[in-house]
Structures are given as structure tokens and as C-alpha cells.
Design an enzyme around this catalytic site. Structure first.
Site, PDB file in Angstrom:
ATOM      1  N   LYS A   1     102.786 -73.129 -48.982  1.00 33.08           N
ATOM      2  CA  LYS A   1     101.901 -73.956 -48.167  1.00 33.08           C
ATOM      3  C   LYS A   1     100.810 -74.497 -49.066  1.00 33.08           C
ATOM      4  O   LYS A   1     100.489 -73.882 -50.094  1.00 33.08           O
ATOM      5  CB  LYS A   1     101.269 -73.127 -47.045  1.00 33.08           C
ATOM      6  CG  LYS A   1     100.780 -73.951 -45.890  1.00 33.08           C
ATOM      7  CD  LYS A   1     101.904 -74.342 -44.946  1.00 33.08           C
ATOM      8  CE  LYS A   1     101.418 -75.288 -43.861  1.00 33.08           C
ATOM      9  NZ  LYS A   1     102.416 -75.488 -42.810  1.00 33.08           N
TER      10      LYS A   1
ATOM     11  N   ASP B   1     101.514 -81.368 -42.380  1.00 34.03           N
ATOM     12  CA  ASP B   1     101.005 -80.344 -41.459  1.00 34.03           C
ATOM     13  C   ASP B   1      99.760 -80.966 -40.814  1.00 34.03           C
ATOM     14  O   ASP B   1      99.656 -82.205 -40.796  1.00 34.03           O
ATOM     15  CB  ASP B   1     100.674 -79.044 -42.222  1.00 34.03           C
ATOM     16  CG  ASP B   1     100.359 -77.870 -41.300  1.00 34.03           C
ATOM     17  OD1 ASP B   1     101.294 -77.316 -40.702  1.00 34.03           O
ATOM     18  OD2 ASP B   1      99.181 -77.502 -41.154  1.00 34.03           O
TER      19      ASP B   1
HETATM   20  P1  NDP Z   1      98.218 -82.880 -36.369  1.00 36.34           P
HETATM   21  O1  NDP Z   1      97.163 -83.036 -37.381  1.00 36.34           O
HETATM   22  O2  NDP Z   1      99.164 -83.973 -36.119  1.00 36.34           O
HETATM   23  O3  NDP Z   1      97.556 -82.476 -34.971  1.00 36.34           O
HETATM   24  C1  NDP Z   1      96.758 -81.350 -34.867  1.00 36.34           C
HETATM   25  C2  NDP Z   1      96.214 -81.292 -33.457  1.00 36.34           C
HETATM   26  O4  NDP Z   1      95.557 -80.045 -33.258  1.00 36.34           O
HETATM   27  C3  NDP Z   1      95.161 -82.358 -33.224  1.00 36.34           C
HETATM   28  O5  NDP Z   1      95.166 -82.708 -31.871  1.00 36.34           O
HETATM   29  C4  NDP Z   1      93.876 -81.621 -33.585  1.00 36.34           C
HETATM   30  O6  NDP Z   1      92.714 -82.134 -33.006  1.00 36.34           O
HETATM   31  C5  NDP Z   1      94.170 -80.247 -33.047  1.00 36.34           C
HETATM   32  N1  NDP Z   1      93.402 -79.275 -33.811  1.00 36.34           N
HETATM   33  C6  NDP Z   1      93.404 -79.080 -35.146  1.00 36.34           C
HETATM   34  N2  NDP Z   1      92.541 -78.118 -35.476  1.00 36.34           N
HETATM   35  C7  NDP Z   1      91.976 -77.705 -34.325  1.00 36.34           C
HETATM   36  C8  NDP Z   1      91.012 -76.732 -33.997  1.00 36.34           C
HETATM   37  N3  NDP Z   1      90.430 -75.991 -34.957  1.00 36.34           N
HETATM   38  N4  NDP Z   1      90.699 -76.549 -32.687  1.00 36.34           N
HETATM   39  C9  NDP Z   1      91.272 -77.303 -31.718  1.00 36.34           C
HETATM   40  N5  NDP Z   1      92.192 -78.254 -31.965  1.00 36.34           N
HETATM   41  C10 NDP Z   1      92.546 -78.441 -33.247  1.00 36.34           C
HETATM   42  O7  NDP Z   1      98.984 -81.534 -36.783  1.00 36.34           O
HETATM   43  P2  NDP Z   1     100.437 -81.038 -36.336  1.00 36.34           P
HETATM   44  O8  NDP Z   1     100.711 -81.454 -34.945  1.00 36.34           O
HETATM   45  O9  NDP Z   1     101.366 -81.379 -37.411  1.00 36.34           O
HETATM   46  O10 NDP Z   1     100.237 -79.455 -36.405  1.00 36.34           O
HETATM   47  C11 NDP Z   1      99.828 -78.684 -35.263  1.00 36.34           C
HETATM   48  C12 NDP Z   1     100.219 -77.231 -35.479  1.00 36.34           C
HETATM   49  O11 NDP Z   1     101.636 -77.142 -35.646  1.00 36.34           O
HETATM   50  C13 NDP Z   1      99.626 -76.560 -36.717  1.00 36.34           C
HETATM   51  O12 NDP Z   1      99.407 -75.189 -36.441  1.00 36.34           O
HETATM   52  C14 NDP Z   1     100.730 -76.696 -37.749  1.00 36.34           C
HETATM   53  O13 NDP Z   1     100.641 -75.722 -38.767  1.00 36.34           O
HETATM   54  C15 NDP Z   1     101.939 -76.465 -36.858  1.00 36.34           C
HETATM   55  N6  NDP Z   1     103.210 -76.953 -37.386  1.00 36.34           N
HETATM   56  C16 NDP Z   1     103.381 -78.279 -37.712  1.00 36.34           C
HETATM   57  C17 NDP Z   1     104.605 -78.713 -38.162  1.00 36.34           C
HETATM   58  C18 NDP Z   1     104.887 -80.148 -38.431  1.00 36.34           C
HETATM   59  O14 NDP Z   1     106.057 -80.479 -38.663  1.00 36.34           O
HETATM   60  N7  NDP Z   1     103.922 -81.035 -38.389  1.00 36.34           N
HETATM   61  C19 NDP Z   1     105.705 -77.762 -38.403  1.00 36.34           C
HETATM   62  C20 NDP Z   1     105.450 -76.429 -37.946  1.00 36.34           C
HETATM   63  C21 NDP Z   1     104.230 -76.052 -37.488  1.00 36.34           C
HETATM   64  P3  NDP Z   1      91.637 -82.920 -33.907  1.00 36.34           P
HETATM   65  O15 NDP Z   1      92.181 -84.298 -34.037  1.00 36.34           O
HETATM   66  O16 NDP Z   1      90.382 -82.840 -33.107  1.00 36.34           O
HETATM   67  O17 NDP Z   1      91.540 -82.197 -35.220  1.00 36.34           O
END
Ligand code: NDP
Length: 451
Positions: free
Chosen positions: A130, A170
Site C-alpha cells: 500500500k 484508493d
Molecule cells: P474515494 O476517495 O473515491 O471516496 C472516499 C469517500 O469516503 C469520500 O466520500 C470521502 O469523503 C469519504 N471519506 C474519506 N475519508 C473519510 C473520513 N475520514 N470520514 C468520513 N468520510 C471519509 O475512495 P474509495 O471509494 O476508493 O475508497 C473508499 C474505501 O474503500 C477506503 O477504505 C478504501 O481503502 C476502500 N477500498 C477502495 C478500493 C478501490 O478500488 N477504490 C478497493 C478496496 C477498498 P470526502 O470527500 O469528504 O473525503
């Protein structure tokens, strides 16, 4: 846990915490795995002598580097870059890159550790890694994001490669960032290879990669629901996040007949009692991916929806919860609120969104609960399929990729059932996922000697 298991976990964790102070997320992720595998270790004492878990918990390599970049006004900023190459027993390192202000060594190490087991579960030949930076992309112009990505890759490119380490996206790293990172990698290394995944379709990306984590999550949840004779049809679903995973999980759950009633970001959540529709989803895609706006604007556009600033959606009554935002976003009280609101299935799209206390609540209530390393593995699995297509210089069709994604999620579910079904028939998906993931890595490490 029996006496041996408790003693083993306590001893192991005491040493790990002493060796890695101030890294709570890393401790949390390792402890969960240690507790799941302790009974297996008791039956296979050679793993104690080989210090397999100790070795997995010590990343093979950690790279920390300076990332200087200049904003549009000419001001210089310095961020910190990370790549944690945790384990390469099963294949080249593979795992996403996160750009978020909260990124630190503990979060990078927990994610790389989790990734090792997740990648093992996918059945594809991928080790775990990561990376990321404490760079906050929010409010930055495209040019600033590009300059940051170029500076980040200028160092990272020395440590990655299609047969060495293949990063992906991510939190905070989507198609735009992968484009800038890939462009700089290609320029510096003078090679066009599949070193990053999540690429644009025209330049080596796989069809369905953007959708894969969210869709895979729903395919996995479908299988969980089927163990209780249920499906998404007619169920009320609460989703957190509004980024990549949340968007496609919501879309798929809706298309499978569910009513998705919430989305969130780090400022608050929206509750739409009438549920998302294709038209509303199109608005969310536009809002989040093109305009890069905030989720509260949804409630301005659709007045039947209500915006709750500063809150998470777990108090909204539902049947199914899909946490898709970030780690530790469901605490004990949130878990209790979910159960009270009728939730009987929690399938994690995010990595480690539930605290250990929340997981204990789910386990005690005997609801369906799956950890992210099992239910969100569809993203990295499809990245693995992108790597295969790049190696063959071929493009598979959406049907081919979707069929493979379905198969992989089914295989992961079957592995969870095999290793996680308890005497009374209840499936402990945490135990199942950790054990299935661990055994494969442990066997490969045993075969490869003390390295
Ligand atoms: P994005 O950046 O596309 O979206 C993240 C979302 O989560 C946004 O809505 C963001 O809001 C919110 N968020 C982030 N940090 C926080 C926080 N501290 N508190 C509340 N809301 C938060 O990321 P992904 O959708 O790609 O990733 C989301 C999750 O899925 C993560 O845990 C990631 O590790 C996991 N994941 C992702 C994969 C992928 O293929 N993308 C694969 C496997 C797991 P804001 O805009 O306000 O930051």
C-alpha cells in the site's frame, strides 16, 4: 479463545506493539488476524518456529520519501510519500495509493498488511502493498494535482514495476490521478507497461475496473444474503461514503432491487427516504467525479432528502449496511444503532471500517458481517485481471471481466464458509477470511525458505 490462543496472541501483540509504537491502526489490523489464526497455529506448531506471522507483520520494505510541489500561486509545499511493500510470497506487490490528509505510517502499514490477506483470497498471484501521501487533493486544481502526482512518481518509480510492484487507486486517487502518475512513470522509465492499474480504457485499463470494488461488494453480499434465503430485492440499504466504492456499490444494490437511502462524505450524510434512482445516481456521478462537489448538494437538488451535517448514517433504520468510506467509521454505539434499526447484514466496502468493539456487537448479535478484506476484494481482483490483460496485450469484454469478478467473489465467499462456519452453522466471516488468506501465504512462505 482457549488458553494457548490467548497466551499466543497476548505475547505476540506485546512484542508487536513494543516494536511499532504509536501505530494503533496497524496494531488493530494485526491483532484481528492473530486472534483468528491462533487456533490454527496451535495445531501447526511449525509455524511458530518459522515465525510466519512475525515475518508477515514486518513489511519486507518501507519507502518513505519527500514530495515537494508548487501550487498555482508559486508557493512550495512538502508532503510525505509512502510505499509499504508488505509481502511478496504470492506475487508482485499489489495495492492502492491513498492521498488523504490523515495518511501516516500506521495507516499505510495496516492497509498493506490487510492487502496481503485480501490478495491471497482473490486466488490471483499478487503480494500485498500500500502507498500514499498526506497530500489532501480537496480544493486543489487539476494542475496542482498533476504537479503533485509527478513529484510523487519521480521517487516512487524507482521502487515499482510490472513484475515488482503494481500500485492502483484508493481514497483520493481515481482515474485522474492514475493518469498523471502513469504519464510520469512512462516518461521517467521510458516504458509502456502495466505498472499501474485503474488506467484509462484507451491506454491499458480494464473495462469494469472503476466499478469492480462496489460491484464485487454487492456480489459478495448477495452470497451472504443467500445463506439466509434472502436477496437485495426490497431491502433498505444504508451506504457511507460517496466516492468510487460507494457510488458503484449503491448503483449495483439499486439495480439488484434494493432501496439505497444514504450517502455521506467527511462533512455529513444525506438521507433520501425514497431511495436512489438511476437519475439521482447520474447526478451523484456528475457531482462527485466531474464537479468534485460535496454530498450536501444532493439535498439541495432533491429536497425530499435531508442533510445531516457532522453525522454518520448508522442511525437510519435499514436491513443492510455497506460502509464504503474509511477505517473505523463504525464504532460500538454506531453498531448498536444499526442492530436496533433492524440491520441484519453488514458487508464492508471500505478497509477496516468497523472498530473491534463494533465487530464484537455484530458477532454477539449473530448478524451477517463480512470484513473488507473479503467483501471489497473485487477491486484488487479486477486490477489483477488488468495486469493479465496488459501482459497479453489484450482487452477482455465487459461480460468476460464481470464473469471473472463474479467467480472470484464466489470463491472468496466459499473460502469464508469453509474456514469460518462454526458448529452451530453461524458463519464467522472474519475468521474465515483471515484463516483462508493466511494459510496460502504461510504455505508459500514456508516453501520459499527464510527470506
Ligand atoms: P474515494 O476517495 O473515491 O471516496 C472516499 C469517500 O469516503 C469520500 O466520500 C470521502 O469523503 C469519504 N471519506 C474519506 N475519508 C473519510 C473520513 N475520514 N470520514 C468520513 N468520510 C471519509 O475512495 P474509495 O471509494 O476508493 O475508497 C473508499 C474505501 O474503500 C477506503 O477504505 C478504501 O481503502 C476502500 N477500498 C477502495 C478500493 C478501490 O478500488 N477504490 C478497493 C478496496 C477498498 P470526502 O470527500 O469528504 O473525503
Amino acid at each position: 479463545m482457549d488458553n494457548f490462543a490467548k497466551k499466543y496472541v497476548d505475547g505476540f501483540m506485546a512484542e508487536l506493539v513494543a516494536r511499532n509504537p504509536g501505530e494503533p491502526e496497524f496494531h488493530q489490523a494485526v491483532k484481528e488476524v492473530a486472534e483468528s489464526i491462533a487456533p490454527y497455529i496451535a495445531e501447526n506448531p511449525q509455524l511458530i518456529d518459522l515465525k510466519i506471522l512475525e515475518r508477515i507483520a514486518e513489511p519486507e520494505r518501507i519507502i518513505i520519501f519527500r514530495v515537494p510541489w508548487t501550487d498555482d500561486r508559486g508557493e512550495l509545499h512538502i508532503n510525505r510519500g509512502f510505499r509499504v511493500q508488505c509481502n511478496s510470497a504470492l506475487g508482485p506487490y499489489k495495492g492502492g495509493i491513498r492521498f488523504h490528509a490523515s495518511v501516516n505510517l500506521s495507516i499505510m502499514k495496516f492497509l498493506a498488511f490487510e492487502q496481503t490477506f485480501k490478495n491471497s483470497l482473490t486466488t490471483l498471484p499478487m503480494g500485498g502493498a500500500k502507498g500514499g501521501s498526506d497530500f489532501n487533493p480537496r480544493g486543489k486544481s487539476d494542475a496542482e494535482v498533476m504537479r503533485f502526482c509527478q513529484s510523487f512518481m519521480t521517487e516512487l518509480c524507482k521502487h515499482i514495476g510490472q513484475d515488482t510492484d503494481v500500485p492502483a487507486g484508493d481514497i483520493g486517487v481515481g482515474g485522474r490521478e492514475i493518469g498523471y502518475l502513469f504519464g510520469q512513470y512512462k516518461r521517467l522509465r521510458n516504458e509502456f507497461t502495466g505498472t499501474l492499474t485503474g488506467k484509462g480504457l484507451a491506454w491499458g485499463g480494464s473495462i469494469l475496473r472503476p466499478e469492480a470494488t462496489g460491484y464485487g461488494l454487492c456480489y459478495f453480499a448477495e452470497q451472504m444474503l443467500a445463506t439466509k434465503g434472502k436477496s437485495f430485492e426490497g431491502q433498505t440499504v444504508v451506504v457511507s461514503g460517496s466516492g468510487n466504492v460507494a457510488q458503484y456499490a449503491s448503483q449495483k444494490a439499486m439495480r439488484l432491487g434494493a432501496k439505497v437511502v444514504t450517502l455521506s462524505d467527511s462533512d455529513g450524510f444525506i438521507h433520501d427516504p425514497e431511495g436512489l434512482t438511476e437519475e439521482k445516481m447520474a447526478y451523484v456521478f456528475q457531482l462527485k467525479n466531474i464537479r468534485r462537489g460535496r454530498i450536501k448538494e444532493y439535498a439541495e437538488k432533491y429536497p425530499n432528502a435531508k442533510y445531516y451535517p457532522g453525522q454518520r448514517p448508522w442511525g437510519i433504520p435499514c436491513d443492510i449496511a455497506l460502509p464504503c468510506a474509511t477505517q473505523n467509521e463504525i464504532g460500538k454505539e454506531d453498531a448498536e444503532a444499526l442492530i436496533k434499526g433492524g440491520c441484519y447484514c453488514v458487508a464492508e466496502g471500505a478497509n477496516m471500517p468497523s472498530t473491534p468493539e463494533a465487530i464484537a456487537v455484530f458477532q454477539a448479535a449473530r448478524i451477517l458481517y463480512s470484513p473488507g478484506k473479503a467483501s471489497n476484494a473485487g477491486g484488487v481482483a479486477t486490477s489483477g485481471l488488468e495486469m493479465s490483460q496488459n501482459s497479453m496485450r489484450l482487452h477482455w469484454t465487459a461480460e468476460e471481466v464481470d464473469a471473472q469478478l463474479h467467480r472470484i467473489m464466489s470463491d472468496i465467499h466459499a473460502a469464508c464458509l469453509k474456514y469460518g462456519t462454526e458448529e452451530d452453522g453461524h458463519v464467522n466471516y472474519v475468521k474465515g477470511a483471515n484463516l483462508a488468506g493466511f494459510i496460502k501465504v504461510a504455505n508459500a512462505m514456508t516453501d520459499q525458505g527464510i527470506v
